[in-house]
Design a protein around this motif. Structure first.
Motif, PDB file in Angstrom:
ATOM      1  N   ARG A  60      14.544  -5.826  45.716  1.00 41.48           N
ATOM      2  CA  ARG A  60      15.070  -5.080  46.623  1.00 41.48           C
ATOM      3  C   ARG A  60      17.171  -5.651  47.011  1.00 41.48           C
ATOM      4  O   ARG A  60      16.890  -6.299  47.572  1.00 41.48           O
ATOM      5  CB  ARG A  60      14.197  -4.884  47.799  1.00 41.48           C
ATOM      6  N   THR A  61      17.704  -4.817  46.695  1.00 42.86           N
ATOM      7  CA  THR A  61      19.008  -4.911  47.250  1.00 42.86           C
ATOM      8  C   THR A  61      19.263  -3.476  47.665  1.00 42.86           C
ATOM      9  O   THR A  61      19.003  -2.358  47.477  1.00 42.86           O
ATOM     10  CB  THR A  61      19.906  -5.815  46.295  1.00 42.86           C
ATOM     11  N   ASN A  62      21.184  -3.508  48.434  1.00 43.70           N
ATOM     12  CA  ASN A  62      21.382  -2.462  48.467  1.00 43.70           C
ATOM     13  C   ASN A  62      21.243  -1.350  47.246  1.00 43.70           C
ATOM     14  O   ASN A  62      21.455   0.366  47.432  1.00 43.70           O
ATOM     15  CB  ASN A  62      22.786  -2.490  48.932  1.00 43.70           C
ATOM     16  N   ARG A  63      21.886  -1.736  46.253  1.00 42.38           N
ATOM     17  CA  ARG A  63      21.855  -0.810  44.911  1.00 42.38           C
ATOM     18  C   ARG A  63      20.738  -0.302  44.421  1.00 42.38           C
ATOM     19  O   ARG A  63      20.665   0.605  44.420  1.00 42.38           O
ATOM     20  CB  ARG A  63      22.328  -2.142  43.770  1.00 42.38           C
ATOM     21  N   THR A  64      19.519  -1.083  44.788  1.00 47.11           N
ATOM     22  CA  THR A  64      18.415  -0.863  44.153  1.00 47.11           C
ATOM     23  C   THR A  64      17.122  -0.579  45.012  1.00 47.11           C
ATOM     24  O   THR A  64      15.855  -0.045  44.541  1.00 47.11           O
ATOM     25  CB  THR A  64      16.969  -2.419  43.066  1.00 47.11           C
ATOM     26  N   GLU A  65      17.463   0.005  46.431  1.00 46.04           N
ATOM     27  CA  GLU A  65      16.696   0.239  47.346  1.00 46.04           C
ATOM     28  C   GLU A  65      16.271   1.677  46.727  1.00 46.04           C
ATOM     29  O   GLU A  65      15.503   2.018  47.068  1.00 46.04           O
ATOM     30  CB  GLU A  65      17.522  -0.180  48.500  1.00 46.04           C
ATOM     31  N   VAL A  66      17.129   2.481  46.270  1.00 39.70           N
ATOM     32  CA  VAL A  66      16.797   3.706  45.690  1.00 39.70           C
ATOM     33  C   VAL A  66      15.547   3.756  45.199  1.00 39.70           C
ATOM     34  O   VAL A  66      14.315   4.605  44.821  1.00 39.70           O
ATOM     35  CB  VAL A  66      18.052   4.501  45.427  1.00 39.70           C
ATOM     36  N   MET A  67      14.984   2.757  43.801  1.00 42.47           N
ATOM     37  CA  MET A  67      13.958   2.907  42.712  1.00 42.47           C
ATOM     38  C   MET A  67      13.134   2.943  43.796  1.00 42.47           C
ATOM     39  O   MET A  67      12.074   3.550  42.798  1.00 42.47           O
ATOM     40  CB  MET A  67      14.063   1.500  42.195  1.00 42.47           C
ATOM     41  N   TYR A  68      12.953   2.579  44.743  1.00 44.83           N
ATOM     42  CA  TYR A  68      12.020   2.799  45.691  1.00 44.83           C
ATOM     43  C   TYR A  68      12.031   3.519  46.557  1.00 44.83           C
ATOM     44  O   TYR A  68      10.253   3.623  47.645  1.00 44.83           O
ATOM     45  CB  TYR A  68      11.423   1.313  46.799  1.00 44.83           C
ATOM     46  N   GLN A  69      11.782   4.529  46.059  1.00 46.81           N
ATOM     47  CA  GLN A  69      11.862   6.003  46.890  1.00 46.81           C
ATOM     48  C   GLN A  69      11.596   6.358  45.947  1.00 46.81           C
ATOM     49  O   GLN A  69      10.312   6.505  45.376  1.00 46.81           O
ATOM     50  CB  GLN A  69      12.798   7.077  47.163  1.00 46.81           C
TER      51      GLN A  69
END
Length: 210
Positions: A60-69
């Motif tokens: 989980r990074t600033n870039r990938t956090e959206v994938m957890y939506q």
């Protein structure tokens, strides 16, 4: 056209969704510029268990956090500092599945696509490959997090039917770093469509094994 609804994206099977996106219409409407194209190539990424995924092992990074939506959210990332890569987030919140849209067959707004890409002549490279899709349809990383149910980005069903016999599953492209997962047949194409990226795979070749 009927816009796909939330429940389409929130299903658990990212592989099935990637296959079912073939033939659907990807639409963008940025600053009054309307463009659309029929999806002819997709790649599924199965989250934390998929070594090819940006969310492999729960990253989980600033870039990938959206994938957890929740499913039905746009994920646009920058590749090689140049290409804007548009992905569809799927599944429930906190399950980071995503589908990369690798190619579309242009439908509306081709003049706008030409302006964005700087092309003088329309050819198949206009929307062949995810980098060209991003450029032609106007995607930027600032669009990450937008809902696919809104007015700016959405995917629609216009009742176009893709023949099951024309759909091929292949390994994904450019994920050699993923070990055994690189061989998973998570890329889906409409065979013989000229906008499909990568090496040409026709139905006749696939069926004969030649």
């Amino acid at each position: 056209m009927k816009k796909l609804e939330q429940d389409f994206y929130e299903r658990a099977d990212v592989i099935r969704i990637a296959r079912e996106l073939l033939g659907k219409v990807l639409v963008t409407n940025f600053d009054g510029l309307f463009t659309s194209g029929r999806i002819v190539e997709t790649e599924a990424y199965a989250g934390e268990i998929d070594r090819a995924s940006h969310a492999w092992a729960g990253r989980r990074t600033n870039r990938t956090e959206v994938m957890y939506q929740a499913g039905g959210t746009a994920y646009v990332y920058l590749c090689y500092g140049i290409h804007q890569m548009f992905n569809v987030v799927t599944n429930q919140q906190d399950i980071p599945h995503a589908i990369l849209i690798r190619a579309v067959d242009p439908m509306e707004g081709i003049a706008t696509m030409m302006q964005r890409t700087g092309k003088k002549v329309v050819d198949y490279t206009l929307t062949k490959g995810p980098g060209n899709v991003g450029k032609a349809l106007g995607f930027y990383t600032r669009h990450t997090g937008l809902s696919l149910l809104g007015p700016e980005i959405y995917i629609a069903d216009d009742s176009y039917q893709v023949k099951k016999s024309s759909i091929l599953a292949t390994p994904r492209i450019g994920v050699d770093y993923a070990g055994d997962d690189a061989a998973l047949p998570y890329r889906f194409i409409i065979a013989d469509n000229p906008y499909v990226s990568g090496k040409k795979i026709g139905l006749a070749k696939k069926r004969t094994g030649k």
